[in-house]
Design a protein around this motif. Structure first.
Motif: not given
Length: 290
Positions: A209-211, A223-226, A241-243, A285-290
């Motif tokens: 759902i998030a993707i 823009k995500c996460p801006e 692997y999503v952007d 798990i912290i990645r770049q979407s936040t």
């Protein structure tokens, strides 16, 4: 005259049943595939066979059908979109069959169950958004008529808003009809086109759902996460692997699948007695979407 040898009697093989809904979505979902992978990996180290039992909706609705009795199994793993009380009752009371279920925990369930701590997972996602300074936190929920987990996460989300004296904004909340990318995409698009504002942070019921929600944001030039930061749930591989790569609350799904087998085989062999109930902890798990 040579002596005839009488062959030793063959030992009857034991069989574990894996009951799922009769729907192709079960095998499209990485959530289920990872649990099944853990189950198969654990059973390979045992003398047990595995038998898939796929039940159609009309069979579940037919009160006269006793699905489990129609199959020759020694124990049952229950893996569906929701807990089916009918199967638990038939297995444990009518058939006296060991049964182990996964997730969708409720205190009323007296069956053997492994589940991940929904309250902790929701707090991890919520507090991470807060730590980024986001005060407007929305949610895209899973279909709660089919998921006790969805109900619990929503309730914890509402409780956390109240705890931190943050308002609940109905326009920042959507409930999906199902559990897949398309649902997240459609609900996010609806939020974008019908709401006066968007949440600064968004918690989604699962990674799929998030993707889907992130794809809707990208197509709408948001823009995500801006502008909108997104957190998923489950920790599926695709999220890496999503952007941008997806921040997620990871459930130990393969571990849970293996532990289901471990518990069930010990129940079958009389090494433990039920009900056996075990809660596992999720991981942020912290990645770049936040």
């Amino acid at each position: 005259m040579s002596e005839q040898r009488i062959p030793a009697p063959t030992q009857k093989r034991r069989t574990v049943g894996l009951l799922t809904s009769f729907t192709p979505e079960i095998f499209k979902s990485e959530y289920f595939n990872r649990i099944i992978s853990g189950i198969i990996g654990a059973l390979r180290q045992t003398p047990y066979d595995l038998k898939f039992i796929m039940v159609k909706d009309e069979e579940y609705a037919d009160a006269s059908r006793h699905i489990i009795k129609e199959h020759n199994i020694d124990g049952l793993l229950l893996l569906t979109w929701r807990i089916h009380p009918k199967y638990i009752e038939e297995a444990m009371q009518e058939s006296d069959l060991p049964v182990v279920i996964i997730n969708d925990y409720t205190s009323e369930v007296k069956a053997n169950i492994l589940y991940c701590d929904n309250a902790q997972g929701t707090r991890l996602a919520f507090n991470h958004q807060l730590s980024r300074g986001y005060k407007k936190i929305g949610m895209i929920q899973g279909p709660d008529e089919a998921s006790l987990d969805a109900r619990e996460r929503y309730q914890v989300y509402r409780d956390l808003l109240k705890q931190y004296d943050l308002p609940f904004e109905p326009s920042h909340f959507r409930k999906c009809n199902y559990f897949f990318e398309e649902d997240g995409y459609l609900k996010m698009m609806d939020m974008i086109h019908t709401s006066k504002s968007l949440p600064r942070g968004l918690i989604c019921f699962n990674d799929d759902i998030a993707i889907g929600a992130m794809r809707a944001l990208k197509e709408s030039w948001i823009k995500c996460p801006e502008e909108v930061a997104v957190v998923g749930y489950d920790g599926i591989e695709k999220g890496k692997y999503v952007d941008p790569p997806l921040t997620t609350v990871k459930q130990p799904l393969e571990v849970m699948g293996r532990e289901m087998v471990n518990v069930l085989t010990r129940l079958i062999e009389g090494k433990i007695r039920g009900p056996f109930q075990k809660m596992l902890s999720p991981e942020l798990i912290i990645r770049q979407s936040t």
